[in-house]
Design a protein around this motif. Sequence first.
Motif, PDB file in Angstrom:
ATOM      1  N   GLU A 184       0.762  -1.293   0.017  1.00  0.00           N
ATOM      2  CA  GLU A 184       0.097  -0.016   0.039  1.00  0.00           C
ATOM      3  C   GLU A 184       0.877   1.239   0.089  1.00  0.00           C
ATOM      4  N   LEU A 185       1.880   1.160   0.943  1.00  0.00           N
ATOM      5  CA  LEU A 185       2.948   2.421   0.882  1.00  0.00           C
ATOM      6  C   LEU A 185       3.630   2.698  -0.448  1.00  0.00           C
ATOM      7  N   ASN A 189       3.240   5.908  -2.751  1.00  0.00           N
ATOM      8  CA  ASN A 189       4.479   6.720  -2.776  1.00  0.00           C
ATOM      9  C   ASN A 189       5.623   6.141  -4.047  1.00  0.00           C
ATOM     10  N   ARG A 190       5.313   7.043  -5.091  1.00  0.00           N
ATOM     11  CA  ARG A 190       6.169   6.460  -6.253  1.00  0.00           C
ATOM     12  C   ARG A 190       7.416   5.903  -5.965  1.00  0.00           C
ATOM     13  N   PRO A 213       5.871   2.700 -10.030  1.00  0.00           N
ATOM     14  CA  PRO A 213       5.930   3.937 -10.660  1.00  0.00           C
ATOM     15  C   PRO A 213       4.601   4.484 -10.972  1.00  0.00           C
ATOM     16  N   GLY A 214       3.536   3.621 -11.289  1.00  0.00           N
ATOM     17  CA  GLY A 214       2.180   4.101 -11.661  1.00  0.00           C
ATOM     18  C   GLY A 214       1.403   4.699 -10.549  1.00  0.00           C
ATOM     19  N   GLY A 215       1.739   4.560  -9.580  1.00  0.00           N
ATOM     20  CA  GLY A 215       1.109   5.280  -8.207  1.00  0.00           C
ATOM     21  C   GLY A 215      -0.384   4.559  -8.216  1.00  0.00           C
ATOM     22  N   ASN A 268      -1.619  11.553   3.837  1.00  0.00           N
ATOM     23  CA  ASN A 268      -0.278  11.246   4.211  1.00  0.00           C
ATOM     24  C   ASN A 268      -0.069  10.017   4.276  1.00  0.00           C
ATOM     25  N   SER A 269      -0.432   8.969   3.308  1.00  0.00           N
ATOM     26  CA  SER A 269      -0.117   7.682   3.487  1.00  0.00           C
ATOM     27  C   SER A 269      -1.077   6.677   4.387  1.00  0.00           C
ATOM     28  N   ARG A 270      -1.684   7.617   5.192  1.00  0.00           N
ATOM     29  CA  ARG A 270      -2.515   7.084   6.377  1.00  0.00           C
ATOM     30  C   ARG A 270      -4.069   6.716   5.985  1.00  0.00           C
ATOM     31  N   PRO A 271      -4.256   5.426   5.973  1.00  0.00           N
ATOM     32  CA  PRO A 271      -5.427   5.262   5.691  1.00  0.00           C
ATOM     33  C   PRO A 271      -6.735   5.827   6.516  1.00  0.00           C
TER      34      PRO A 271
END
Length: 379
Positions: A184-185, A189-190, A213-215, A268-271
């Motif tokens: 998930e992270l 974060n590409r 890389p495709g995010g 900020n990457s937090r679910p």
Amino acid sequence: MTEDAKRYNASDITVLHLWEAVRARPGMYVGSTGERGLHQAVFEVVGLAVNEVLAGRATSVHVALAPDGGVSVADDGPRLPVELEAPLTSMHARMGSGGRVHAELDMVGVGPCVTNALSSRLTAEVRCDGTRWVQEYVHGVPVAPPTAVGEAMGSGTTITFWPDADIFQTVECSFTVLADRFRELAFLNRCLAISLTDARVPGEPRSERFRFPGGARDFVAFLDAPRRRPVHPDVIAFEWEDERMEGRAEVALRWCASDEKLLRSFANSRPTSEGGTHVVGFREGMAAALHAYARERRLLSPTDPDLGAARIGQGLTAVVSVKLARPEFPGATRSLLGNAAVSACVREAVREHLGGWLEGHPEQAAAIVSRLLQVASRG
């Protein structure tokens, strides 16, 4: 007033040091003393390494599960030995610039000092300027200052800890749970490359490496892959920056021939399982773009009602990710985003970008609207 109450004074107050407070109430800092809390202890340390990559000081993160129950988290970024002691012994001590490039992996904003306190022992190793430095901790307390123990190649940091069996109900991490979060992270974060190795069973090592890389576009394709037939082949994806919300956002979506809705949102990457202003803005912007397109192309007659936000969500797979300089989480669980400015910013951008995509892809747009009209006809 009782005699006991009258005798109460300052001598009755017990002041706990950091590690004592955390060990006395571990659930306050990692959520539980069960498997969930154990994994959160891992994420607290992983966050330190991930943010080195996001800040551009490191290129990769490697997590390893050892046969003796130890968990090692390594990155290849430069760091001075004295820089590592603060986040391992102090609450709210953060490395780097933070802000919108910072990934929120901690539970309550405290950081890896929680993991240190909840470990029977922890070893911090820093490789810097040709020297290997090591510092040992027991129950969160440093045994000695950082000590030079020999030569080292390259640079980097490795933190190895052994979760305390007297604190946690289990000290056996789930490879699947950790891998799911690291995957998930990497989607969110590409620039992040993160790997997980499990060497706990002799002769049966497991290892996975995650980089996408495709995010968010790759994230939606991954979520759809095992179970859903797409209505249109392309994953719709776009990202933008908006200073009004002091951040940037990335959105990806695709409709499938299913009634199931799958919306994953992050700040900020937090679910953000409870949603928040970014989700509200996304839904409103998506509905506005589809309504406008369907009316302009006369796919809806003047007397037809709008498709409705609920129907537009039927069969939708979407990822909504915002990265903000100052995210606001009003709830104790930090799973709801509250930044007021985010809603309008996301709504306007989604309407503009999705509207432009629909205009530029008329065949796929027609398939989407046709699918949504079928849903609407079923009531």
